[in-house]
Design a protein around this motif. Structure first.
Motif, mmCIF file in Angstrom:
data_model
loop_
_atom_site.group_PDB
_atom_site.id
_atom_site.type_symbol
_atom_site.label_atom_id
_atom_site.label_comp_id
_atom_site.label_asym_id
_atom_site.label_seq_id
_atom_site.Cartn_x
_atom_site.Cartn_y
_atom_site.Cartn_z
ATOM 1 N N ALA A 1 0.838 -1.199 0.000
ATOM 2 C CA ALA A 1 0.000 0.000 0.000
ATOM 3 C C ALA A 1 0.871 1.246 0.000
ATOM 4 O O ALA A 1 0.593 2.231 -0.691
ATOM 5 C CB ALA A 1 -0.896 -0.001 1.215
ATOM 6 N N LEU A 2 1.954 1.174 0.787
ATOM 7 C CA LEU A 2 2.853 2.318 0.864
ATOM 8 C C LEU A 2 3.506 2.568 -0.496
ATOM 9 O O LEU A 2 3.576 3.706 -0.963
ATOM 10 C CB LEU A 2 3.904 2.057 1.942
ATOM 11 N N LEU A 3 3.939 1.505 -1.137
ATOM 12 C CA LEU A 3 4.623 1.669 -2.417
ATOM 13 C C LEU A 3 3.698 2.292 -3.458
ATOM 14 O O LEU A 3 4.112 3.144 -4.237
ATOM 15 C CB LEU A 3 5.148 0.323 -2.910
ATOM 16 N N VAL A 4 2.444 1.833 -3.458
ATOM 17 C CA VAL A 4 1.499 2.387 -4.425
ATOM 18 C C VAL A 4 1.406 3.901 -4.225
ATOM 19 O O VAL A 4 1.480 4.680 -5.181
ATOM 20 C CB VAL A 4 0.113 1.728 -4.269
ATOM 21 N N ASN A 5 1.282 4.311 -2.964
ATOM 22 C CA ASN A 5 1.149 5.734 -2.692
ATOM 23 C C ASN A 5 2.428 6.501 -2.980
ATOM 24 O O ASN A 5 2.384 7.617 -3.506
ATOM 25 C CB ASN A 5 0.720 5.952 -1.240
ATOM 26 N N VAL A 6 3.550 5.911 -2.594
ATOM 27 C CA VAL A 6 4.821 6.619 -2.788
ATOM 28 C C VAL A 6 5.076 6.829 -4.271
ATOM 29 O O VAL A 6 5.431 7.925 -4.707
ATOM 30 C CB VAL A 6 5.988 5.833 -2.162
ATOM 31 N N THR A 7 4.868 5.782 -5.063
ATOM 32 C CA THR A 7 5.124 5.928 -6.489
ATOM 33 C C THR A 7 4.220 7.010 -7.064
ATOM 34 O O THR A 7 4.652 7.820 -7.883
ATOM 35 C CB THR A 7 4.894 4.603 -7.223
ATOM 36 N N LYS A 8 2.987 7.026 -6.604
ATOM 37 C CA LYS A 8 2.065 8.029 -7.113
ATOM 38 C C LYS A 8 2.576 9.440 -6.779
ATOM 39 O O LYS A 8 2.596 10.338 -7.633
ATOM 40 C CB LYS A 8 0.680 7.820 -6.502
ATOM 41 N N ALA A 9 3.000 9.594 -5.524
ATOM 42 C CA ALA A 9 3.472 10.909 -5.094
ATOM 43 C C ALA A 9 4.730 11.313 -5.860
ATOM 44 O O ALA A 9 4.849 12.449 -6.326
ATOM 45 C CB ALA A 9 3.730 10.904 -3.589
ATOM 46 N N VAL A 10 5.651 10.381 -5.981
ATOM 47 C CA VAL A 10 6.900 10.705 -6.684
ATOM 48 C C VAL A 10 6.588 11.058 -8.130
ATOM 49 O O VAL A 10 7.118 12.022 -8.683
ATOM 50 C CB VAL A 10 7.887 9.522 -6.607
ATOM 51 N N GLY A 11 5.684 10.277 -8.737
ATOM 52 C CA GLY A 11 5.301 10.562 -10.114
ATOM 53 C C GLY A 11 4.719 11.949 -10.243
ATOM 54 O O GLY A 11 5.051 12.696 -11.170
ATOM 55 N N ALA A 12 3.857 12.300 -9.304
ATOM 56 C CA ALA A 12 3.237 13.620 -9.360
ATOM 57 C C ALA A 12 4.285 14.707 -9.212
ATOM 58 O O ALA A 12 4.215 15.752 -9.869
ATOM 59 C CB ALA A 12 2.188 13.738 -8.267
ATOM 60 N N CYS A 13 5.273 14.486 -8.370
ATOM 61 C CA CYS A 13 6.327 15.475 -8.188
ATOM 62 C C CYS A 13 7.148 15.622 -9.465
ATOM 63 O O CYS A 13 7.610 16.713 -9.796
ATOM 64 C CB CYS A 13 7.256 15.072 -7.048
ATOM 65 N N ALA A 14 7.335 14.510 -10.168
ATOM 66 C CA ALA A 14 8.218 14.512 -11.329
ATOM 67 C C ALA A 14 7.683 15.375 -12.453
ATOM 68 O O ALA A 14 8.407 15.688 -13.398
ATOM 69 C CB ALA A 14 8.437 13.087 -11.819
ATOM 70 N N VAL A 15 6.401 15.750 -12.343
ATOM 71 C CA VAL A 15 5.826 16.603 -13.373
ATOM 72 C C VAL A 15 6.569 17.939 -13.393
ATOM 73 O O VAL A 15 6.687 18.582 -14.430
ATOM 74 C CB VAL A 15 4.322 16.802 -13.096
ATOM 75 N N GLU A 16 7.080 18.325 -12.260
ATOM 76 C CA GLU A 16 7.799 19.591 -12.121
ATOM 77 C C GLU A 16 9.262 19.382 -12.520
ATOM 78 O O GLU A 16 9.964 18.581 -11.890
ATOM 79 C CB GLU A 16 7.730 19.982 -10.643
ATOM 80 N N PRO A 17 9.744 20.015 -13.582
ATOM 81 C CA PRO A 17 11.125 19.754 -14.014
ATOM 82 C C PRO A 17 12.144 19.950 -12.894
ATOM 83 O O PRO A 17 13.086 19.171 -12.778
ATOM 84 C CB PRO A 17 11.342 20.774 -15.133
ATOM 85 N N GLU A 18 11.925 20.948 -12.075
ATOM 86 C CA GLU A 18 12.900 21.185 -11.001
ATOM 87 C C GLU A 18 12.929 20.019 -10.032
ATOM 88 O O GLU A 18 13.979 19.563 -9.591
ATOM 89 C CB GLU A 18 12.538 22.463 -10.246
ATOM 90 N N SER A 19 11.731 19.541 -9.673
ATOM 91 C CA SER A 19 11.660 18.403 -8.774
ATOM 92 C C SER A 19 12.288 17.195 -9.431
ATOM 93 O O SER A 19 12.955 16.384 -8.789
ATOM 94 C CB SER A 19 10.202 18.083 -8.434
ATOM 95 N N MET A 20 12.060 17.097 -10.739
ATOM 96 C CA MET A 20 12.582 15.949 -11.472
ATOM 97 C C MET A 20 14.089 15.883 -11.348
ATOM 98 O O MET A 20 14.660 14.795 -11.203
ATOM 99 C CB MET A 20 12.161 16.067 -12.937
ATOM 100 N N MET A 21 14.719 17.048 -11.362
ATOM 101 C CA MET A 21 16.173 17.060 -11.225
ATOM 102 C C MET A 21 16.585 16.427 -9.900
ATOM 103 O O MET A 21 17.526 15.644 -9.828
ATOM 104 C CB MET A 21 16.701 18.491 -11.309
#
Lengths: 1044, 216
Positions: free
Chosen positions: A812-832
């Protein structure tokens, strides 16, 4: 070497003749190490290799004399080495089948000649030479060695000084080498032993029984069937025939998973492995091991069957969830252990709590000289006794649950409540079976003084009239009934039967007295079961009808304690208890108490409270939830929720929270306007109440309207402020859960940002238990959908802890974490930042996770990562085997996984080089195979991927060859514009190939595309028009060719 | 027959005097009913006693038939607790006063009454011997020859241990009060003294209503 061989090698216990080594992985490893040592000896220590052993090593060999090559004199059945000692004796002498070797050099040469029989020879050598060290170095060395390992070196040095000489020096060196080997072997075997989990018939049987329960037809079961090959069970619990039991084998199974052929499995003490299967002719089993050894059955099956591992993981979540819920937090804090939590640690802490409570209750008790000195004297023993018991429980549970994940994931329970019930039942039932015997067998000598006193009192209960009974009951109540010794003493002297009998008399006082005692001792799980076994529950349920309110209260409270396990809850329901309990709730409405109250009466509110308490316990079963609803409990609960008594609110909210897992209830909760009161009580002072309110909101906020209601009633602010108190983990988990679900609505997220909740949530990403983390990350994932919040999260350093969580194991944690990380990655700066922290690699490796949810979620998260990474193509290529992994995921049968993987491939294929690689991995046929689907999400992403993949080589043609075109045309009939756009683009790309144009035309694409040209979506227009023009151009060319 | 008593009573001055003794919550009409019940139950006994009230034997018959009490010792004590003026008869005043305690009395009043019954005309303490007397029939004869006597002594020990807070071997009112307040079950610890309160009340309540209705 000697020590290792005698201590850790596993010798068979065969009594006659020479000892033999058992065939076990450990022994194999030891022998291999020895071979390695001997083989390398000649290179490492050429001088010592020539040293002549004091006595030759001698054994029966299977080597053929002809195997020996140069340097040996071979004559018929004898072989002599050309190397000789000072006396001219050969260092190797073979006279079939006996072989004698007198130096390391010859030993390693022999091994060289032995080739693939090395292992057998070495083993034979070790078996035949019980004490190799003594033979090599002489007996005195060995004695030193055995007697005193530590002073070995010093005694060698002693010897060196005593008798000098080159030979002695060599001897010493060899001795040291052997010593080192010995240590190495011991270490090595230790590693092995710690890896090895020895199974016994009991655990294997439990595993199988458990799996049997979840096997059968249908989607939700873990296996289709699991059967023993033999019905006969030996008295030791094994089913293997005796001659196989010697090898440590326990039983053989035929397992039919959903997605594989029948597996024939051997369970042995060393582990579980596949055997040769049943031979057709006689139904005999081919006992030969055919695969790797796994540590237990579940691990093996997880490896062999994807569906098993998937369904098992679902079960595991429930396994760990149900028990936890089984433990409402009010009264039973004093309850002795056997909370079902899987970890010993938490068990210990609850023990501590008990003891503290125990001490307090003794203090608050009025001073009573004659009794008190007894309690204080024996309390010490009791504690130790309890500790050992706790350890026993701990050990047992630990064992029986070792295969289950300890994570207490707070997953939303959707559907299959039934299975959950079975699980809760089975787990509690087996626990009962395990526990009962060891308590009854206490010998008289160990019995505490309470035991005898209680026995006397029970005698009066049995043989006295009402007066004597009341005196005995009152006196019994003075014992510390929270103590397990007293609880069990009452049971063991037959007190429970009498107490329950008393409930059936007409004497109100006796009933009250008896219930007061039952109420206390029923905190003990064993007593609960005994009460149910003795038929106590139906009687108590009948008492609920009594005109005496205090009787009703006591009965309800006792039921609340007893109904902590499934069977009890079932009994309550079957005897109409739920309806009666719901009726108790109704008492609360007469606010004006009648002036006259009988002697033993209590207030109506109290009755309602007790009723709610009992309902809370009962509401853990699905059927009871239904029964409560049908009995009209919800409006009553809603009304009680308006009171301001904490005592009342906690069980009421607890019941609601429990029931809110049901869709019906959530609707009713909305209709009864319960949310408002839940929100109100979030502001209460009581932590437990806050927790249950938050939990109820968490359950209900699945629904959008409810989320809005929470906001409208001002519930978001208290939730946000509760985040600041992190000491109470249960409450924190509930609060973060509520925030997670509430933040699914955009407006709520805005509010949370106002309240600075996002910063606080980021702060909670470290040092929290998993159940909190799941919710925190879930909430952040929802918040991340908005640009502003993503900035906030980046600014307060939330990305690093999020990426760190990618290495967890909680699904359950992994599902949420991946979702959050993915959402953050939308931001190029965060992606860096993510890239710098190697987050992409971590995400990528999650594609290997067995749970499809995690896979899909990780794949979705990868899309923005690839989009926004600086040198995406290079980055993707840097993951060794990464592309192949992704392409192979197209073989999955989970629609969500497929759609997400398609999306990833679309992004990967933007890089020409990578597109070439995935083409080589056969992406085209795999994609084509997926084309026949009705799932719009998958259709859209599939079409996008296909259009992207057309850009390489002859992929366009290949798609046509794999019959992907016709299904694609049908996508145009879907109702989803996104599907239309993606499909039109794909068709446009495909239409560059003439054959594809023909297929499209044949499938009526032109008419559909013409409609699309009229779409307001420009991209769609363009793609559709382009496609039509390609088709048209082909038609023109054909016509031209025809006429010219 | 009922009517005769009623008319006889309504004229008497006793009634108005009686109000003074009653528990304040007892309503006028209820008192009238109590008086009627008095005459009713007395009527079952000896008609001659109408004006004075029941003597000990008659009262015991009442206790037995109405309240189902069986224990001689206790019945006697209940009688003496009723008969405040020690004239061996229970008059209307005593009757109504006592019963009003049962019907509407506070917990303390009931407790006082029970204690009175138990300590009898002693020195304000309940001693071991008295307890023994009261409990001696409380164990069923399990088998002939078994030491019921010792069993009862142990029971007495248990009871004293439970209630004797100041450790003087006997139970004072303070002890009694404390114990009963802690556990109300102990109110009738040494036998059903307050007329088996709950059942009696329900009996009285029903006859009460009947009579009230009859009056209307």
């Amino acid at each position: 070497m000697g020590v290792a061989l005698t201590r850790s090698a596993q010798w068979t216990a065969a009594g006659h003749g020479a000892k033999t080594l058992e065939v076990t992985p450990l022994n194999e490893a030891i022998v291999k190490e020895i071979i390695l040592f001997v083989e390398s000896f000649i290179y490492k220590y050429p001088q010592e290799a020539n040293y002549v052993f004091v006595e030759p090593l001698e054994w029966k060999t299977n080597l053929d004399p002809s195997a020996f090559g140069s340097g040996y004199a071979v004559s018929g059945t004898t072989v002599k080495s050309e190397e000789v000692d000072k006396n001219g004796e050969p260092l190797l002498y073979l006279s079939v089948p006996q072989i004698k070797i007198r130096s390391f050099g010859q030993l390693s040469r022999m091994l060289y000649f032995a080739k693939n029989m090395k292992l057998k020879e070495a083993q034979a050598c070790i078996e035949a030479n019980e004490n190799p060290v003594a033979k090599i170095l002489g007996f005195d060395y060995n004695i030193i060695n055995e007697k005193n390992g530590n002073s070995f070196v010093s005694s060698i040095l002693d010897k060196i000084t005593k008798d000098d000489g080159p030979e002695i020096e060599i001897k010493m060196k060899i001795a040291l080498q052997l010593k080192q080997l010995d240590l190495h072997l011991l270490n090595h075997s230790l590693k092995h032993i710690s890896l090895e989990i020895r199974l016994n018939p009991g655990t294997v049987k439990n595993d199988i029984e458990l799996l049997k329960r979840f096997s059968g037809k249908g989607e939700q079961t873990v296996l289709e069937s699991i059967e023993y090959t033999s019905d006969y069970e030996f008295s030791n619990g094994c089913r293997a025939p005796p001659w196989r039991q010697i090898k440590g084998e326990i039983c053989y199974l035929l397992v039919k998973p959903h997605d594989a052929e029948i597996l024939c499995v051997t369970c042995s003490k060393e582990g579980v492995f596949l055997n040769g299967g049943k031979t057709d002719d006689e139904g005999q089993i081919n006992y030969e091991r055919k695969g790797e050894i796994y540590k237990d059955l579940v691990t093996l099956l997880k490896e062999k069957s994807a569906i098993f591992s998937e369904n098992m993981s679902k079960q595991e979540v429930k396994f760990s969830e149900q028990p936890q819920k089984d433990q409402p937090n009010e009264a039973p804090k004093e309850e002795v252990a056997i909370t079902h939590k899987a970890s010993i640690a938490s068990r210990k802490s609850s023990q501590e709590k008990n003891r503290i409570n125990l001490g307090r209750s003794q203090l608050t008790k009025r001073l009573e000289p004659s009794l008190n000195w007894r309690t204080s004297v024996s309390s010490k023993d009791r504690n130790t006794l309890r500790d050992t018991q706790a350890e026993k429980h701990g050990g047992k549970l630990e064992k029986s649950r070792s295969s289950l994940s300890p994570g207490r994931a707070q997953l939303i329970r959707k559907s299959i409540e039934k299975i959950e019930e079975i699980i809760s039942d089975s787990s509690s039932e087996s626990e009962e079976d395990e526990e009962q015997p060891d308590h009854r067998q206490e010998t008289n000598a160990d019995l505490p003084s309470e035991y005898w006193q209680i026995q006397k009192l029970v005698k009066y209960l049995k043989g006295g009239n009402q007066t004597a009974t009341v005196i005995a009951l009152c006196s019994m109540k003075d014992f510390n009934l929270a103590q397990e010794t007293c609880q069990l003493a009452i049971r063991d002297v037959g007190g429970l039967e009498v107490l329950i009998n008393l409930l059936e008399t007409d004497e109100v006082k006796c009933k009250i007295g008896s219930l007061k005692i039952l109420k206390e001792i029923s905190h003990n799980p064993q007593i609960r079961r005994n009460i149910v076994d003795l038929g106590g529950l139906p009687v108590m349920v009948n008492i609920l009808d009594s005109p005496h309110k205090s009787l009703k209260c006591l009965a309800a409270e006792t039921i609340a304690n007893v109904a902590k396990f499934r069977r009890a809850r079932q009994v309550v329901r079957h005897h109409g208890g739920i309806t009666k309990l719901v009726a108790l709730l109704d008492c609360g409405k007469h606010s004006a108490e009648p002036a006259q109250s009988s002697l033993y009466e209590t207030r109506d509110v109290e009755v309602a409270r007790c009723g709610a308490l009992a309902l809370w316990s009962c509401s853990k079963s699905y059927a009871n939830k239904e029964a409560i609803r049908k009995a009209g409990g919800i409006p009553l609960l809603a009304r009680l929720l308006k009171t301001s008594h904490e005592n009342m609110l906690i069980p009421v909210v607890g019941t609601l929270q429990e029931c809110a897992s049901e869709e019906n209830y959530r609707a009713a909760i909305k209709a009864e306007r319960i949310i408002e009161n839940l929100v109100k009580n979030l502001n209460s002072e009581n932590e437990q109440l806050q927790e249950h309110c938050a939990m109820a909101i968490y359950q209900c906020a699945e629904d959008e309207e409810t989320r809005d209601l929470v906001r409208l009633h001002g519930g978001l602010k208290p939730l946000a402020s509760l985040l600041n108190n992190t000491d109470n983990k249960e409450r924190l988990a509930a609060v973060t859960g509520a925030i997670w679900k509430c933040s699914i609505s955009k407006e709520n997220v805005t509010k949370f940002r106002e309240y600075k909740a996002i910063e606080t949530l980021v702060g909670l990403l470290t040092d929290q238990p998993e159940e909190v983390l799941v919710n925190v990350v879930g909430a952040l994932g929802e918040c991340c959908q908005e640009h502003e919040n993503r900035v906030v999260i980046r600014k307060c350093g939330g990305i690093q802890p999020l990426v760190n969580l990618l290495v967890g194991i909680n699904q359950a944690l992994l599902v949420n974490v991946t979702k959050a990380v993915g959402a953050c990655a939308v931001e190029p700066e965060s992606m860096m930042i993510i890239d710098r922290l190697d987050g992409v690699r971590l995400l990528w490796s999650l594609l290997k996770n067995p749970h499809p949810d995690v896979k899909a979620s990780a794949a979705w998260a990868l899309c923005p990562c690839i989009q926004n990474a600086k040198d995406a193509g290079e980055m993707v290529r840097s993951f060794v085997g990464g592309l192949e992994l992704v392409v192979n995921l197209l073989k999955s049968d989970n629609k969500e996984v497929l759609a997400s993987v398609c999306a990833v491939i679309t992004n990967i294929a933007k890089d020409q080089e990578n597109l070439a690689v995935i083409t080589d991995h056969g992406v085209v046929p795999l994609l084509s195979k997926l084309a026949n689907t009705n799932n719009d999400k998958l259709r859209r992403h599939l079409a996008e991927t296909i259009s992207r993949c057309c850009m390489w080589g002859r992929n366009r043609v290949a798609f046509g060859e794999h019959k992907a075109v016709a299904p694609l045309v049908r996508y145009l009939k879907s109702n989803d514009t996104n599907v239309h756009r993606a499909t039109a683009q794909a068709l446009y790309q495909l239409s560059e190939d003439a054959d594809n144009c023909i297929t499209m035309h044949e499938n009526g694409a032109v008419k559909l595309l013409l409609d699309m040209v009229g779409s307001p979506d420009e991209e769609l227009q363009e793609a559709a028009a382009g496609c039509i023009s390609n088709i048209r151009r082909l038609a023109l060319a054909i016509e031209k060719a025809r006429y010219s | 027959a009922l009517k005769i008593y009623l008319t006889g009573l309504e004229n008497s001055k006793v009634k108005s005097k009686l109000y003074l003794y009653f528990h304040f919550t007892v309503k006028k009409s209820e008192i009238e009913c109590l008086i009627r019940i008095f005459h009713n139950v007395v009527g079952r006994g000896d008609m001659k006693l109408v004006n004075v009230g029941p003597d000990r034997n008659t009262f015991r018959v009442i206790l037995h038939s109405v309240c189902g009490m069986t224990d001689d010792v206790l019945m006697n004590r209940v009688f003496f607790a009723f008969d405040k003026d020690n004239d061996n008869y229970i008059n209307v005043k005593e009757w109504v006063k006592r019963l009003s305690v049962f019907l509407r009395g506070t917990f303390e009043e009931k407790m006082k009454f029970c204690f009175e019954v138990y300590y009898f005309n002693g020195d304000g303490y309940i001693s071991r011997e008295r307890i023994y007397d009261m409990l001696k029939n409380s164990l069923h004869q399990q088998s002939p020859g078994e030491e019921t006597d010792e069993g009862i002594r142990e029971l007495v020990d248990i009871a004293v241990k439970k209630m004797d807070y100041d450790n003087d071997g006997k139970i004072s009112f303070a002890d009694f009060e404390k114990a009963v307040k802690e556990d109300r079950l102990l109110l009738e610890v040494f036998g059903p003294s307050s007329l088996k309160i709950d059942f009696t009340i329900s009996f009285l309540n029903s006859s009460f209503e009947q009579l009230c209705f009859a009056n209307m």
